[in-house]
Each structure stands twice: as C-alpha cells, then as structure tokens.
Design a protein around this motif. Structure first.
Motif, PDB file in Angstrom:
ATOM      1  N   VAL A  33       4.631 -15.800  33.390  1.00 18.08           N
ATOM      2  CA  VAL A  33       5.304 -14.713  32.686  1.00 18.08           C
ATOM      3  C   VAL A  33       4.297 -13.583  32.521  1.00 18.08           C
ATOM      4  N   ILE A  34       4.669 -12.383  32.914  1.00 19.41           N
ATOM      5  CA  ILE A  34       3.768 -11.243  32.783  1.00 19.41           C
ATOM      6  C   ILE A  34       4.245 -10.361  31.630  1.00 19.41           C
ATOM      7  N   ALA A  35       3.285  -9.923  30.816  1.00 22.52           N
ATOM      8  CA  ALA A  35       3.598  -9.218  29.575  1.00 22.52           C
ATOM      9  C   ALA A  35       2.550  -8.138  29.332  1.00 22.52           C
ATOM     10  N   ASN A  36       2.742  -7.409  28.231  1.00 22.61           N
ATOM     11  CA  ASN A  36       1.817  -6.350  27.848  1.00 22.61           C
ATOM     12  C   ASN A  36       1.548  -6.436  26.352  1.00 22.61           C
ATOM     13  N   GLU A  37       0.303  -6.198  25.976  1.00 31.18           N
ATOM     14  CA  GLU A  37      -0.100  -6.367  24.573  1.00 31.18           C
ATOM     15  C   GLU A  37       0.600  -5.393  23.633  1.00 31.18           C
ATOM     16  N   GLU A  38       1.101  -4.292  24.151  1.00 33.73           N
ATOM     17  CA  GLU A  38       1.774  -3.304  23.319  1.00 33.73           C
ATOM     18  C   GLU A  38       3.292  -3.487  23.332  1.00 33.73           C
ATOM     19  N   GLU A  39       3.844  -3.802  24.483  1.00 34.27           N
ATOM     20  CA  GLU A  39       5.303  -3.854  24.612  1.00 34.27           C
ATOM     21  C   GLU A  39       5.904  -5.166  24.124  1.00 34.27           C
ATOM     22  N   ASN A  40       5.134  -6.232  24.138  1.00 35.34           N
ATOM     23  CA  ASN A  40       5.686  -7.546  23.799  1.00 35.34           C
ATOM     24  C   ASN A  40       5.033  -8.110  22.542  1.00 35.34           C
ATOM     25  N   ARG A  41       5.751  -8.972  21.840  1.00 35.34           N
ATOM     26  CA  ARG A  41       5.293  -9.517  20.564  1.00 35.34           C
ATOM     27  C   ARG A  41       4.475 -10.792  20.789  1.00 35.34           C
ATOM     28  N   ALA A  42       3.337 -10.870  20.124  1.00 38.11           N
ATOM     29  CA  ALA A  42       2.456 -12.027  20.264  1.00 38.11           C
ATOM     30  C   ALA A  42       3.151 -13.350  19.939  1.00 38.11           C
ATOM     31  N   PRO A  43       3.997 -13.444  18.887  1.00 35.53           N
ATOM     32  CA  PRO A  43       4.649 -14.725  18.599  1.00 35.53           C
ATOM     33  C   PRO A  43       5.520 -15.232  19.755  1.00 35.53           C
ATOM     34  N   ASP A  44       6.184 -14.321  20.459  1.00 35.28           N
ATOM     35  CA  ASP A  44       6.999 -14.740  21.603  1.00 35.28           C
ATOM     36  C   ASP A  44       6.118 -15.289  22.721  1.00 35.28           C
ATOM     37  N   LEU A  45       5.006 -14.621  22.965  1.00 33.28           N
ATOM     38  CA  LEU A  45       4.110 -15.068  24.037  1.00 33.28           C
ATOM     39  C   LEU A  45       3.450 -16.393  23.661  1.00 33.28           C
ATOM     40  N   ASP A  46       3.096 -16.544  22.395  1.00 37.07           N
ATOM     41  CA  ASP A  46       2.519 -17.815  21.940  1.00 37.07           C
ATOM     42  C   ASP A  46       3.514 -18.955  22.092  1.00 37.07           C
ATOM     43  N   ALA A  47       4.801 -18.672  21.817  1.00 42.08           N
ATOM     44  CA  ALA A  47       5.825 -19.707  21.941  1.00 42.08           C
ATOM     45  C   ALA A  47       5.979 -20.147  23.397  1.00 42.08           C
ATOM     46  N   LEU A  48       5.864 -19.208  24.308  1.00 35.88           N
ATOM     47  CA  LEU A  48       5.949 -19.565  25.727  1.00 35.88           C
ATOM     48  C   LEU A  48       4.750 -20.419  26.138  1.00 35.88           C
ATOM     49  N   ARG A  49       3.567 -20.046  25.671  1.00 37.37           N
ATOM     50  CA  ARG A  49       2.381 -20.848  25.988  1.00 37.37           C
ATOM     51  C   ARG A  49       2.511 -22.256  25.410  1.00 37.37           C
ATOM     52  N   THR A  50       3.019 -22.363  24.195  1.00 39.99           N
ATOM     53  CA  THR A  50       3.206 -23.676  23.573  1.00 39.99           C
ATOM     54  C   THR A  50       4.158 -24.540  24.391  1.00 39.99           C
ATOM     55  N   ALA A  51       5.117 -23.883  25.028  1.00 37.20           N
ATOM     56  CA  ALA A  51       6.075 -24.608  25.871  1.00 37.20           C
ATOM     57  C   ALA A  51       5.507 -24.938  27.246  1.00 37.20           C
ATOM     58  N   GLY A  52       4.247 -24.537  27.488  1.00 41.03           N
ATOM     59  CA  GLY A  52       3.598 -24.895  28.746  1.00 41.03           C
ATOM     60  C   GLY A  52       3.663 -23.843  29.829  1.00 41.03           C
ATOM     61  N   VAL A  53       4.083 -22.630  29.477  1.00 43.37           N
ATOM     62  CA  VAL A  53       4.206 -21.557  30.463  1.00 43.37           C
ATOM     63  C   VAL A  53       2.931 -20.712  30.474  1.00 43.37           C
ATOM     64  N   GLU A  54       2.438 -20.408  31.657  1.00 42.75           N
ATOM     65  CA  GLU A  54       1.289 -19.508  31.767  1.00 42.75           C
ATOM     66  C   GLU A  54       1.743 -18.078  31.519  1.00 42.75           C
ATOM     67  N   VAL A  55       1.012 -17.356  30.683  1.00 42.99           N
ATOM     68  CA  VAL A  55       1.356 -15.975  30.343  1.00 42.99           C
ATOM     69  C   VAL A  55       0.161 -15.083  30.647  1.00 42.99           C
ATOM     70  N   LEU A  56       0.398 -14.040  31.402  1.00 48.37           N
ATOM     71  CA  LEU A  56      -0.633 -13.044  31.702  1.00 48.37           C
ATOM     72  C   LEU A  56      -0.302 -11.789  30.909  1.00 48.37           C
ATOM     73  N   VAL A  57      -1.238 -11.338  30.081  1.00 45.88           N
ATOM     74  CA  VAL A  57      -1.015 -10.179  29.228  1.00 45.88           C
ATOM     75  C   VAL A  57      -1.891  -9.023  29.686  1.00 45.88           C
ATOM     76  N   THR A  58      -1.274  -7.893  29.946  1.00 50.79           N
ATOM     77  CA  THR A  58      -2.011  -6.711  30.381  1.00 50.79           C
ATOM     78  C   THR A  58      -2.324  -5.811  29.201  1.00 50.79           C
ATOM     79  N   GLU A  59      -3.357  -4.986  29.370  1.00 44.81           N
ATOM     80  CA  GLU A  59      -3.691  -3.927  28.423  1.00 44.81           C
ATOM     81  C   GLU A  59      -3.949  -2.670  29.217  1.00 44.81           C
ATOM     82  N   VAL A  60      -3.191  -1.623  28.950  1.00 41.99           N
ATOM     83  CA  VAL A  60      -3.304  -0.392  29.729  1.00 41.99           C
ATOM     84  C   VAL A  60      -3.329   0.798  28.780  1.00 41.99           C
ATOM     85  N   ARG A  61      -4.487   1.431  28.678  1.00 37.96           N
ATOM     86  CA  ARG A  61      -4.647   2.612  27.820  1.00 37.96           C
ATOM     87  C   ARG A  61      -5.056   3.846  28.625  1.00 37.96           C
ATOM     88  N   GLU A  62      -5.497   3.641  29.887  1.00 43.26           N
ATOM     89  CA  GLU A  62      -5.936   4.745  30.742  1.00 43.26           C
ATOM     90  C   GLU A  62      -5.447   4.509  32.161  1.00 43.26           C
TER      91      GLU A  62
END
Length: 238
Positions: free
Chosen positions: A59-88
């Motif tokens: 699952v690909i996500a972004n630190e600003e657009e997506n909520r940390a609790p949702d991403l943590d729940a996916l990781r707890t369920a065994g899903v790999e999550v890649l989180v991007t950070e884009v400021r420039e």
C-alpha cells in the motif's frame, strides 16, 4: 505485485508505469481517465476491510494525505506500507523513483525523466509575490514547507506566508487583502475555486485560476505543470 494507492498523484504514476500492478485506489484518484480499479474510500477515511480483501503486496501512502492510525492498522494486519514525504520538487522525483521501484519497475519511465528535465532549471529570484488560498470558510493558505509553495518558487512566485510557523494557516480574508500581494493564486483543489467563487473576495488584486493537479500533484502531471502554470500566472498578471 498487487498495489493499492491511497494518494491520487501516486495512483497516476503507478497506473502510467505499471498498470497491471494497481488493484485499488481511492475515490479521489481521478487520473488517468478511465482508471478501472477497486475503489477503497477516501484518502482520510479508507475502507480498510476492502483494502485487505484485495490482498495487496504493498500500500502506498503519504505522510500528509493519509492518517497514521489507518496505516498502522494495515501494518498490524500484515500489509507492507510505503509512506512518502514530499515537500520540494527534487524530493518528489526521488520519492517517485522509490515508489515505482517498490512497485516492481525495472527501469525509470520516460515520463519521469521528462518531468525532471522540465524542472531542471535553476530556481529564479522571486519576480512576483502571492498568497495561495486552499480553502475558504475558513480561509486557509499555503504556509511553510509545502510542495505547492516550492513549485511556485521555481516559477518565480514568492509565497508571502512561506515563513509562517504553520504549514496551512488560517488567515482572515481581510488580512490576505491587506498583505497586498502582486497576485492571488486560486487552485481548483482541495477547494474548487472558480471564476465565480474566489476572485470576488480579492477586489483590485489579479487572481490566477490554476489547476490543482498541476500545482499540488507529483507524478506524470509534472512534465507539463511548469508550462501550464506559467501560462495561467502570466495571463493573470496582464
């Protein structure tokens, strides 16, 4: 690979590069046109059960657009999550390459090279000052450390609130007018500013109506964003 994207710009990047890998995307993922994948809710309220049913490898996500609790729940369920950070803008190209590699790309897509080339010129000195509303009721503007602010800086537009302590401060519209910017930049997302909804709040100030996708998305749209944004900014200053 089976990939679910929770970020519209990353959805477009993966769909253009590895369409066979993308199995799910948010309701807000509008590009490319005709995208035919399972919809998994919004960026802020994804349907986690639907994502898990898709059995994604990533699952690909972004630190600003997506909520940390949702991403943590996916990781707890065994899903790999890649989180991007884009400021420039340069950071966007690095993150895009990282995402595409993680999704299984064996080489850089041509569109990524073209986009990076389009933004390879030196950053100019600001020629114009601007305020950039992103919402009204209440009025909110671009503040510090934003991707869209860096995009405008590279087009010679200085954000008057770039040194504000908040990234998206709430500023009364009276104060925005009193700041006397050279230009007001009004994107059509996240708030859908239009000719009849936005410019009337800034009497006497030139307003540039711009594509939110070209101002805020990092993906294939970056290949044409500089040219199209420059055209809209130039037209407003005439």
């Amino acid at each position: 690979m089976r990939v679910v994207s929770l970020v519209p710009s990353l959805t477009e990047a993966v769909a253009e590069t590895l369409p066979e890998a993308l199995v799910g995307a948010t309701d807000w993922c509008t590009h490319p046109a005709g995208l035919d994948v399972t919809r998994v809710g919004g960026t802020k309220n994804p349907k986690l059960d639907r994502i898990l049913t898709l059995a994604p490898d990533l699952v690909i996500a972004n630190e600003e657009e997506n909520r940390a609790p949702d991403l943590d729940a996916l990781r707890t369920a065994g899903v790999e999550v890649l989180v991007t950070e884009v400021r420039e803008v340069p950071q966007a190209f690095r993150e895009l390459a990282r995402v595409l590699t993680a999704c299984g790309a064996r080489s850089r897509p041509r569109w990524l090279d073209e986009a990076e080339e389009a933004w390879s010129t030196p950053v100019p000195k600001p020629r114009t000052t601007a305020v950039v509303p992103i919402w009204r009721r209440p009025w909110m503007v671009l503040g510090r450390d934003t991707f869209a602010g860096d995009v405008l800086k590279r087009l010679g537009v200085g954000n008057l609130y770039a040194v504000h302590p908040e990234r998206y401060p709430r500023i009364p519209v009276e104060e925005l007018n009193d700041a006397r910017p050279d230009l007001v930049v009004l994107p059509d997302e996240p708030y859908r500013f239009s000719a009849g909804d936005g410019p009337e709040a800034f009497p006497g100030l030139p307003c540039a109506l711009v594509s939110g996708r070209h101002l805020t998305w990092y993906g294939p749209s970056l290949a044409e964003a500089a040219r199209l944004l420059e055209g809209a900014l130039r037209a407003a200053r005439r």
